[in-house]
Write an enzyme that holds these catalytic residues in place. Structure first.
Site, PDB file in Angstrom:
ATOM      1  N   GLU A  44      20.249  54.549  12.705  1.00  0.00           N
ATOM      2  CA  GLU A  44      21.568  54.508  13.337  1.00  0.00           C
ATOM      3  C   GLU A  44      21.829  55.812  14.062  1.00  0.00           C
ATOM      4  O   GLU A  44      21.557  56.888  13.530  1.00  0.00           O
ATOM      5  CB  GLU A  44      22.694  54.331  12.301  1.00  0.00           C
ATOM      6  CG  GLU A  44      22.807  52.996  11.637  1.00  0.00           C
ATOM      7  CD  GLU A  44      23.999  52.944  10.676  1.00  0.00           C
ATOM      8  OE1 GLU A  44      24.887  53.827  10.773  1.00  0.00           O
ATOM      9  OE2 GLU A  44      24.039  52.047   9.825  1.00  0.00           O
TER      10      GLU A  44
ATOM     11  N   LYS B 270      36.364  46.863  10.318  1.00  0.00           N
ATOM     12  CA  LYS B 270      35.780  47.989   9.590  1.00  0.00           C
ATOM     13  C   LYS B 270      36.893  48.914   9.110  1.00  0.00           C
ATOM     14  O   LYS B 270      37.804  49.253   9.868  1.00  0.00           O
ATOM     15  CB  LYS B 270      34.797  48.767  10.473  1.00  0.00           C
ATOM     16  CG  LYS B 270      33.534  47.995  10.812  1.00  0.00           C
ATOM     17  CD  LYS B 270      32.441  48.907  11.328  1.00  0.00           C
ATOM     18  CE  LYS B 270      31.879  49.758  10.216  1.00  0.00           C
ATOM     19  NZ  LYS B 270      30.708  50.552  10.649  1.00  0.00           N
TER      20      LYS B 270
ATOM     21  N   GLU C 113      33.785  46.532  16.022  1.00  0.00           N
ATOM     22  CA  GLU C 113      34.035  45.656  14.874  1.00  0.00           C
ATOM     23  C   GLU C 113      35.436  45.924  14.324  1.00  0.00           C
ATOM     24  O   GLU C 113      35.696  46.971  13.735  1.00  0.00           O
ATOM     25  CB  GLU C 113      32.972  45.892  13.802  1.00  0.00           C
ATOM     26  CG  GLU C 113      31.549  45.595  14.287  1.00  0.00           C
ATOM     27  CD  GLU C 113      30.479  46.046  13.309  1.00  0.00           C
ATOM     28  OE1 GLU C 113      30.386  45.446  12.222  1.00  0.00           O
ATOM     29  OE2 GLU C 113      29.758  47.005  13.632  1.00  0.00           O
TER      30      GLU C 113
ATOM     31  N   GLU D 254      35.672  54.277  13.555  1.00  0.00           N
ATOM     32  CA  GLU D 254      34.789  53.316  12.885  1.00  0.00           C
ATOM     33  C   GLU D 254      34.781  51.952  13.562  1.00  0.00           C
ATOM     34  O   GLU D 254      33.803  51.214  13.474  1.00  0.00           O
ATOM     35  CB  GLU D 254      35.191  53.161  11.417  1.00  0.00           C
ATOM     36  CG  GLU D 254      34.809  54.333  10.535  1.00  0.00           C
ATOM     37  CD  GLU D 254      33.299  54.502  10.425  1.00  0.00           C
ATOM     38  OE1 GLU D 254      32.596  53.498  10.205  1.00  0.00           O
ATOM     39  OE2 GLU D 254      32.818  55.637  10.572  1.00  0.00           O
TER      40      GLU D 254
END
Length: 422
Positions: free
Chosen positions: A269, A326, A323, A332
């Site tokens: 990542e 999250k 997203e 985030e």
């Protein structure tokens, strides 16, 4: 040699040229993947995601579970998938029979139609708040690998686990890289498993966090891969012009200090948020676009780190989508290259890759030029002597030799054909 000449003369020269070009070019592929997270309630269906990846010519992806819808949708595609065992499953999968049942249920029905190439056993276990998980990690990995072996899949699917950079006790300068003492026992067992199975060491590396925590000490250009003075490791004299490669090399040094210099390090990542809260310095579209676009250029150039310049770094961007579910700060929920409706948050140039040749990237070669010294953590180290070459580095050298051999074979055969013409 007469047999070679006779066989060659059966085919037009153009066919031979095409075959050789395909053979040579097949060794060059983009070492870039994407993390396909699904902590959201508004994402497109997996078949639409596959269409998006195909349009971007991305052939590597990582998911954080074994979602059967994804595994089914990605069947008979060119996308290689890394799947994940959720952290809460580790204690169960230490039992070899349970591991065999898990592989039989979650992997075997989809493989090989779905190109599963790796299983991530948990995520950031060494730094998880639940420290009981650590004792389950290596036994679970051994059980899963044993199950793959029993089912004849171990040659195709590797078993590893991603780590947070917080697993390091020191990361600056890179040659000071070392693991935290409290994880050394399990880390040694884990590295022994990777060496025995020839699996990679995965690291989640985010220069963004280092910059956010110390924006006055760390030059923004250094973390964004923009032109900058960089820094020189005082012990190795290697020059670093970006933080990500320094972090990767710090991990390589830490592994070598444990006695395992030949393990490949890959980035599971990395990314940059396009939005953040008021105290999240640097989280904006401009910086996110710069970071990912510059990283893509390096990937197109098949660039290695200063410590392993001949070995390209395999990197998985985080993430494909924003997203919305999250938890945590605003950042985030804003790491995605795309919104859930498949519109770009910003353009990093992926859609234009088909017309782009290997991009020009800044040199990461060894240098002794004096420069500023950005750092992500304090620390020092005496110069150490380790064997840091990896099997992947040797494979790259072998590939270059093979390509040269093919080229000269082609020259010889073409010359033979020309002189034999009536």
């Amino acid at each position: 040699m007469a047999m070679v000449t006779t066989s060659f003369r059966k085919f037009p020269v153009t066919h031979l040229i095409l075959s050789l070009v395909l053979l040579i070019s097949s060794d060059y592929g983009l070492s870039l993947g994407i993390n396909y997270g699904q902590v959201a309630n508004n994402l497109p269906q997996p078949d639409e995601v596959l269409d998006l990846l195909t349009s971007l010519r991305l052939t590597k992806a990582r998911i954080y579970d074994t979602n059967p819808q994804v595994l089914t949708a990605f069947a008979n595609s060119q996308v290689e998938l890394i799947v994940t065992v959720e952290n809460q499953m580790l204690s169960t999968l230490t039992d070899p029979q349970q591991a065999l049942q898990w592989v039989t249920t979650h992997i075997k029905p989809y493989f090989p139609a779905t190109r599963i190439t790796g299983i991530a056993v948990g995520n950031e276990i060494f730094t998880d708040d639940d420290d009981t998980l650590l004792s389950y990690l290596v036994p679970a990995m051994v059980s899963i690998h044993t199950a793959l072996t029993q089912l004849g899949m171990d040659r195709y699917i590797s078993v590893s686990t991603p780590h947070s950079l917080a697993v390091l006790d020191q990361s600056y300068p890179p040659s000071a890289g070392s693991f935290k003492a409290e994880v050394s026992t399990v880390m040694s067992q884990f590295l022994q498993f990777l060496a025995a199975t020839k699996a990679p060491f995965w690291i989640n590396a985010y220069p963004y966090f280092a910059y956010k925590d110390s924006p006055s000490k760390i030059p923004l250009d250094y973390v964004l891969f923009n032109p900058n003075q960089g820094m020189v490791d005082p012990y190795t004299k290697l020059h670093y012009d970006n933080m990500l490669y320094a972090q990767v090399d710090a991990v390589i040094f830490a592994i070598a200090k444990m006695g395992y210099g030949g393990i490949e390090v890959r980035v599971s990542e990395t990314g940059w948020p396009s939005r953040g809260d008021g105290d999240e310095v640097g989280a904006n579209v401009e910086n996110a676009a710069a970071y990912n676009k510059n990283l893509l250029r390096r990937q197109l150039a098949n660039q290695g780190t200063p410590l392993r310049p001949g070995m390209r770094v395999e990197v998985y961007l985080f993430a494909l989508f924003n997203e919305d579910m999250k938890p945590g700060p605003t950042s985030e929920r804003n790491y995605g290259l795309y919104q859930p409706d498949c519109t770009m948050v910003y353009n990093v140039g992926l859609s234009g890759r088909s017309s782009t040749n290997a991009a020009t990237a800044s040199s990461t070669s060894s240098s002794t030029t004096t420069s500023s010294t950005p750092s992500s953590s304090a620390g020092s180290s005496s110069s150490a002597s380790f064997s840091l070459s990896s099997s992947a580095t040797q494979a790259a050298a072998t590939s270059g030799y093979q390509q040269s051999l093919v080229y000269w074979m082609f020259v010889y055969l073409l010359f033979s054909q020309l002189i034999r013409r009536p």
